[in-house]
Design an enzyme around this catalytic site. Structure first.
Site, short mmCIF file in Angstrom:
data_model
loop_
_atom_site.label_atom_id
_atom_site.label_comp_id
_atom_site.label_asym_id
_atom_site.label_seq_id
_atom_site.Cartn_x
_atom_site.Cartn_y
_atom_site.Cartn_z
N HIS A 1 0.86 -1.19 0.00
CA HIS A 1 0.00 0.00 0.00
C HIS A 1 0.89 1.23 0.00
O HIS A 1 1.91 1.27 0.68
CB HIS A 1 -0.93 0.00 1.22
CG HIS A 1 -2.15 0.84 1.01
ND1 HIS A 1 -3.33 0.34 0.50
CD2 HIS A 1 -2.38 2.15 1.21
CE1 HIS A 1 -4.22 1.30 0.42
NE2 HIS A 1 -3.67 2.42 0.84
N ASP B 1 -13.77 2.92 7.00
CA ASP B 1 -12.80 3.62 6.14
C ASP B 1 -13.48 4.14 4.88
O ASP B 1 -13.15 5.21 4.39
CB ASP B 1 -11.63 2.70 5.77
CG ASP B 1 -10.57 3.45 4.97
OD1 ASP B 1 -10.08 4.49 5.46
OD2 ASP B 1 -10.26 3.05 3.84
N ARG C 1 -12.68 12.69 4.52
CA ARG C 1 -11.37 13.37 4.66
C ARG C 1 -10.95 14.01 3.35
O ARG C 1 -10.36 15.09 3.33
CB ARG C 1 -10.31 12.35 5.09
CG ARG C 1 -10.43 11.94 6.55
CD ARG C 1 -9.55 10.73 6.85
NE ARG C 1 -8.17 10.94 6.54
CZ ARG C 1 -7.37 10.03 5.95
NH1 ARG C 1 -7.83 8.85 5.60
NH2 ARG C 1 -6.12 10.31 5.70
N SER D 1 -6.43 4.43 8.37
CA SER D 1 -7.07 4.17 7.08
C SER D 1 -6.36 3.03 6.35
O SER D 1 -6.98 2.05 5.91
CB SER D 1 -7.04 5.45 6.24
OG SER D 1 -7.38 5.19 4.91
N LYS E 1 -7.53 -1.33 6.40
CA LYS E 1 -7.80 -2.07 5.15
C LYS E 1 -6.86 -3.28 5.04
O LYS E 1 -7.29 -4.39 4.72
CB LYS E 1 -7.55 -1.17 3.93
CG LYS E 1 -8.66 -0.15 3.69
CD LYS E 1 -8.56 0.50 2.31
CE LYS E 1 -7.49 1.55 2.18
NZ LYS E 1 -7.74 2.81 2.88
N1 URA Z 1 -4.11 5.64 1.39
C1 URA Z 1 -5.15 5.28 2.18
O1 URA Z 1 -5.73 4.22 1.99
N2 URA Z 1 -5.52 6.10 3.18
C2 URA Z 1 -4.90 7.26 3.42
O2 URA Z 1 -5.29 7.95 4.36
C3 URA Z 1 -3.81 7.64 2.61
C4 URA Z 1 -3.43 6.80 1.58
#
Ligand code: URA
Length: 411
Positions: free
Chosen positions: A82, A161, A168, A183, A187
């Protein structure tokens, strides 16, 4: 729990208890707590921050807001990467099928555009028919058959999320270490991973402006992941210039396809290989071979077909999403490119329509930049610095003025 009091306590910099954070997330997920209160809470967190204990509690509460993957016995290594978000960052589109070719399972749950950064889900949806809203059962079956799934949060999977992410995006509350950590890690932990690599960006085109802040963010995310039993590594990458030469939803998919065909910009290929190598469990040379001989591209085509798209549309993406105005910007003098400001290019892409101003907005798949010069390129007077894809001439002029500020030439 009296929500206005909780918001005020965070505004004053108090530490909240794990139970309070859990109740807040539960209330927000069920709709009992409205967006306006959650926006105020997110802004209070943005200014006051959270302790490590609060951040871990927020992450776990967000993970617990929905279901998690439960992989069958005897599954291969389940891995993912990620990114904390950058400009022109289309690495996920290449890495997910590539690492699946190495024999891993990649249940990649991504987000949409966030602030000035693009989102993997928006990019995937520029492929006609590609469905990112799939159930956990469908995703699990696909993982078993294909080794890769690319999907978004749903009302059952990471629902907290899903809501907080889009809130956000439009309330100026993205660049918070606590909110980014919760966040991303909520995930990733819901995917029930064995290994995770985090691509933590810093610079003008990232949420963390300095390397020091990126290190703090990385350390926090690694700590939460390890506490939950996942082997997590973090690689830090500067985001001072965009990754590759394309920025914008369909334009980035086109560039990702070039990389999947063994071509494409060198920096994109390198960062993709660095991150893939950290999780795939095979030598880098093997990953390179799978990019060069079409193996990863075939997996991507299968992924597209499985999730509702048509692989035969991929070579036609530029025609399918053709912006009304496509024009070059020319160099005002000869010189070497000294700087391509990623933040400015990201802001221009957002204003062209590649991102959102309100949660309910759609994105324009066609707009953005391609053929962008890179730092170190030698340019002659009048040669193109990039191509702008815009909805109209007014937008083109706006983006051109921003490009002229973003790109610096030196003698
Ligand atoms: N990627 C995400 O999934 N969340 C964030 O807050 C920033 C990048």
């Amino acid at each position: 729990m009296h929500v206005p009091t909780l918001i005020a306590r965070k505004r004053e910099g108090e530490e909240l208890s794990t139970g309070e954070i859990r109740q807040l997330i539960e209330g927000y997920t069920t709709g009992e707590i409205p967006d306006y209160q959650m926006s105020a809470f997110a802004m209070a967190v943005y200014f006051r921050g959270m302790t490590a204990v609060e951040t871990a509690a927020l992450t776990k509460a967000m993970m617990a807001s929905g279901d998690c993957f439960s992989h069958r016995a005897g599954h291969p290594p389940v891995v993912d990467k990620h990114s904390t978000g950058g400009i022109g960052d289309k690495v996920s589109l290449i890495l997910a099928p590539l690492v699946a070719c190495a024999g891993c399972w990649v249940p990649m749950v991504s987000g949409r555009g966030l602030g000035i950064t693009g989102g993997t889900l928006d990019k995937l949806e520029s492929i006609p028919g590609f469905n990112v809203r799939i159930s956990l059962d469908t995703a699990a079956a696909q993982l078993d058959r294909l080794g890769v799934v690319m999907m978004g949060q749903t009302d059952r999977f990471c629902p907290a999320d899903k809501k907080l992410y889009s809130l956000r995006d439009v309330t100026g509350t993205v660049p918070s270490i606590a909110l980014i950590t919760a966040s991303i890690m909520s995930k990733k932990l819901s995917e029930t991973l064995d290994r995770l690599v985090l691509d933590v960006k810093y610079g003008t085109g990232a949420f963390m402006r300095t390397k020091k802040d990126a290190e703090t963010l990385a350390a926090g995310m690694v700590a939460v992941g390890r506490e939950m039993g996942v082997e997590v590594t973090a690689l830090l990458h500067p985001m001072s210039e965009p990754t590759g030469r394309a920025v914008g939803n369909a334009l980035e998919v086109i560039e990702a396809l070039e990389c999947l065909d063994g071509r494409g910009p060198a920096d994109l290929r390198q960062v993709t290989l660095d991150l893939s190598e950290a999780i795939a469990g095979v030598p880098r040379a093997e990953l390179e071979r799978m990019l060069d001989d079409g193996t990863a591209r075939r997996k991507f085509d299968e992924l597209v077909a499985t999730q509702g798209g048509k692989p035969e549309d991929l070579p036609r993406l530029a025609e399918i999403h053709r912006a009304p105005v496509i024009r070059e910007v020319h160099a005002p003098a000869s010189g070497v490119v000294g700087k391509v400001d990623a933040g400015m290019i990201g802001q221009a892409a957002l204003q062209l329509g590649a991102g959102r101003a309100k949660a309910s907005d759609g994105v324009d798949f066609a707009v953005g930049f391609d053929r962008l010069v890179k730092t170190g390129d030698e340019i002659r007077h009048g040669q193109p610095l990039c191509r702008i894809h815009a909805r109209n001439a007014v937008d083109f002029d706006m983006a051109e003025a921003m490009v002229e500020r973003a790109i610096r030439l030196r003698d």
